[in-house]
Design a protein around this motif. Sequence first.
Motif, short mmCIF file in Angstrom:
data_model
loop_
_atom_site.label_atom_id
_atom_site.label_comp_id
_atom_site.label_asym_id
_atom_site.label_seq_id
_atom_site.Cartn_x
_atom_site.Cartn_y
_atom_site.Cartn_z
N TYR A 154 0.85 -1.18 0.00
CA TYR A 154 0.00 0.00 0.00
C TYR A 154 0.89 1.24 0.00
O TYR A 154 2.12 1.15 0.18
CB TYR A 154 -0.95 0.01 1.20
CG TYR A 154 -0.26 0.22 2.54
CD1 TYR A 154 -0.14 1.50 3.08
CD2 TYR A 154 0.27 -0.84 3.26
CE1 TYR A 154 0.49 1.71 4.31
CE2 TYR A 154 0.90 -0.66 4.47
CZ TYR A 154 1.01 0.63 4.99
OH TYR A 154 1.65 0.83 6.18
N GLU A 215 -2.59 7.70 5.57
CA GLU A 215 -2.33 9.12 5.40
C GLU A 215 -1.96 9.73 6.75
O GLU A 215 -2.65 9.49 7.76
CB GLU A 215 -3.55 9.83 4.81
CG GLU A 215 -3.91 9.34 3.42
CD GLU A 215 -5.09 10.09 2.84
OE1 GLU A 215 -5.58 11.04 3.51
OE2 GLU A 215 -5.52 9.74 1.73
N THR A 242 -9.82 -4.96 -2.63
CA THR A 242 -9.60 -3.53 -2.72
C THR A 242 -8.63 -3.22 -3.85
O THR A 242 -7.77 -4.03 -4.18
CB THR A 242 -9.04 -2.94 -1.40
OG1 THR A 242 -8.87 -1.53 -1.55
CG2 THR A 242 -7.71 -3.58 -1.03
N ASN A 245 -8.34 2.30 -3.55
CA ASN A 245 -9.27 3.41 -3.40
C ASN A 245 -10.66 2.92 -2.99
O ASN A 245 -11.29 3.50 -2.12
CB ASN A 245 -9.39 4.19 -4.71
CG ASN A 245 -8.13 4.95 -5.05
OD1 ASN A 245 -7.55 5.63 -4.20
ND2 ASN A 245 -7.69 4.83 -6.30
N THR A 246 -11.11 1.87 -3.63
CA THR A 246 -12.45 1.33 -3.38
C THR A 246 -12.32 -0.04 -2.72
O THR A 246 -11.51 -0.88 -3.15
CB THR A 246 -13.23 1.21 -4.70
OG1 THR A 246 -13.33 2.50 -5.29
CG2 THR A 246 -14.62 0.66 -4.45
N ASN A 247 -13.13 -0.27 -1.69
CA ASN A 247 -13.05 -1.50 -0.91
C ASN A 247 -14.36 -2.28 -0.99
O ASN A 247 -15.45 -1.70 -0.99
CB ASN A 247 -12.76 -1.19 0.56
CG ASN A 247 -11.60 -0.23 0.72
OD1 ASN A 247 -10.51 -0.48 0.20
ND2 ASN A 247 -11.82 0.87 1.42
N GLY A 260 -15.21 3.29 0.70
CA GLY A 260 -14.08 3.88 -0.02
C GLY A 260 -14.57 4.80 -1.11
O GLY A 260 -15.64 5.39 -1.02
N ALA A 261 -13.78 4.91 -2.18
CA ALA A 261 -13.97 5.98 -3.15
C ALA A 261 -15.07 5.71 -4.17
O ALA A 261 -15.25 4.59 -4.64
CB ALA A 261 -12.67 6.25 -3.86
N ILE A 263 -16.15 8.26 -7.77
CA ILE A 263 -15.36 9.17 -8.61
C ILE A 263 -16.28 10.10 -9.40
O ILE A 263 -17.30 9.66 -9.95
CB ILE A 263 -14.48 8.37 -9.60
CG1 ILE A 263 -13.66 7.30 -8.87
CG2 ILE A 263 -13.54 9.31 -10.37
CD1 ILE A 263 -12.93 6.36 -9.80
N TYR A 272 -11.97 12.10 -6.06
CA TYR A 272 -12.30 10.85 -5.37
C TYR A 272 -13.05 11.20 -4.08
O TYR A 272 -12.54 11.92 -3.23
CB TYR A 272 -11.03 10.06 -5.04
CG TYR A 272 -10.35 9.50 -6.27
CD1 TYR A 272 -10.63 8.21 -6.70
CD2 TYR A 272 -9.43 10.26 -6.99
CE1 TYR A 272 -10.02 7.68 -7.82
CE2 TYR A 272 -8.81 9.75 -8.12
CZ TYR A 272 -9.11 8.46 -8.52
OH TYR A 272 -8.51 7.96 -9.64
N LYS A 274 -14.49 9.96 -0.69
CA LYS A 274 -14.19 8.85 0.21
C LYS A 274 -15.35 8.57 1.16
O LYS A 274 -15.70 9.41 1.97
CB LYS A 274 -12.92 9.14 1.01
CG LYS A 274 -11.69 9.30 0.13
CD LYS A 274 -10.44 9.55 0.94
CE LYS A 274 -9.22 9.70 0.02
NZ LYS A 274 -7.99 9.98 0.77
#
Length: 496
Positions: A154, A215, A242, A245-247, A260-261, A263, A272, A274
């Motif tokens: 990651y 982050e 995942t 970005n998207t889970n 997650g994201a 768009i 994006y 979240k």
Amino acid sequence: MKKWIAILSLASCLSVSSLAGAAPAAETNVSIRSFEPTSFIKSDGTYWIWGQNQSVPTQVHGLTDVSQELTSQLVMKEDRSVWYWERSSLSSAAQVKPVKELDNAAFFYSNWDKLLTVDGQGKVSVLPRKEGKWDITQITPLSGIDNVADITNYYESYPKDGFQRLVFLKKDGTVVKDTASPQVFAPIQALDHITDIDRNLALKADGTVWTWATEFTGAETPASPVKAQQIKELSNIKNIITNGNTNLAIDSQSRLWYWGATITGWSDGTVYHKGAVPILLNSITDVADAVVAERSLLVLSKSGKVYEASIEREAMPANPAFKLLASEVSQIKSGGRHVIMQKKDGTLWGWGVNKNAELGYGDYEFMHSEAVPVQKAITVELNAEPAVLTSGVITRNGQAFIPLRSIFEKLGASVAWDDKLKTVTIVQKESDKPGTTILINYTTGETKLNNEVVQLANKPFGINGTSYLPLRFISESLGAKVDWVQKEDRISITMN
């Protein structure tokens, strides 16, 4: 996560239906042993790739008895030996080299700059990537880590920098990650009895899902301790997926969870959004697998149907509309911007972005929003020897179109292309008989044999700099015999 268990050319068109029955692109084909988003292995051990310069599956000559693709340019054979391959040009056979240090590996994992190989004892070795190729001369053990059962990665983001982190699931169910210091691995706290990892997600044996921060504000450092937190909304989970970005998660009731994201926007305006809290998608049930590709969520049901829903929105609702893409599907794999599906009859089908021929369909249309068949893998032989093609056979409307520049030359003909006039001239000269000249105009489609106009059943066409011609007409004009061996998916060309 992703791991592996162990220039101008000219072409011709052979009417398969006129030889031994039609062979449409989607004909039942149970010969594919395994596949990846831009490659597959046939049951005869041949290895085929597509994308970039090859618009359809093209055999990598020089490789036999292949059992597994490990990663780009590395394969494992039936005897569990590992081989590296490369080609000096598109029209040459592959040069293959054994990599004995990697024989009998348990599994492999790759990211953009290194390949990791894990042996049966869980020991890890590393190959770096140099100038776009794996450097098989620089295989080194990764010290400080052992008993590895799985690997993922990651991206850690800091205000002024970022780092790609490798994550290792150990055989005892604990998880560690690499740090800024070489050969120093830090445990991710609160993770035990882990059965699966994917980027910064971990699945415990009790069905709970855990995650940790990627982050940071800047007060932390790459060496700071990392502690995972349970995602409270998820329980009885059987599978986690995942793309960073998207889970996604599939629970014991075959239901799909999303977080997650999503768009919106394009190019420099892409945003994006979240969504931190998992949402149960109640408009889809009976879920066997799911992937995200480009801006879509694709779901494979237990009944073999593939559905697609857009993630191009500011937030994912609980009841997104799903569109049926395909039926009778057994597997689905994501290539990031496209997917490849294998149907129960063995055929492969593609969907999604195709700007570099990622779908193996025989064109370079940017996007296919409906499922299209990956072209069949058809072998070509000239005088019983394999013919190395710059791109593989294209089958359309029951006819096979075959790149044959090198074959023309082996048939005793010369080939000349006039780029200004868009014409090709094929000339065969023989000392004891009149020569043969074939002139084809790709603008008008007009074809002449020895200056006489000939009406062709199939108008010549070009794809990405490769021109295609009718093989029956060319072969008869040049004195060759062509046979279609349907049960072997093989075209045999014989020239006395």
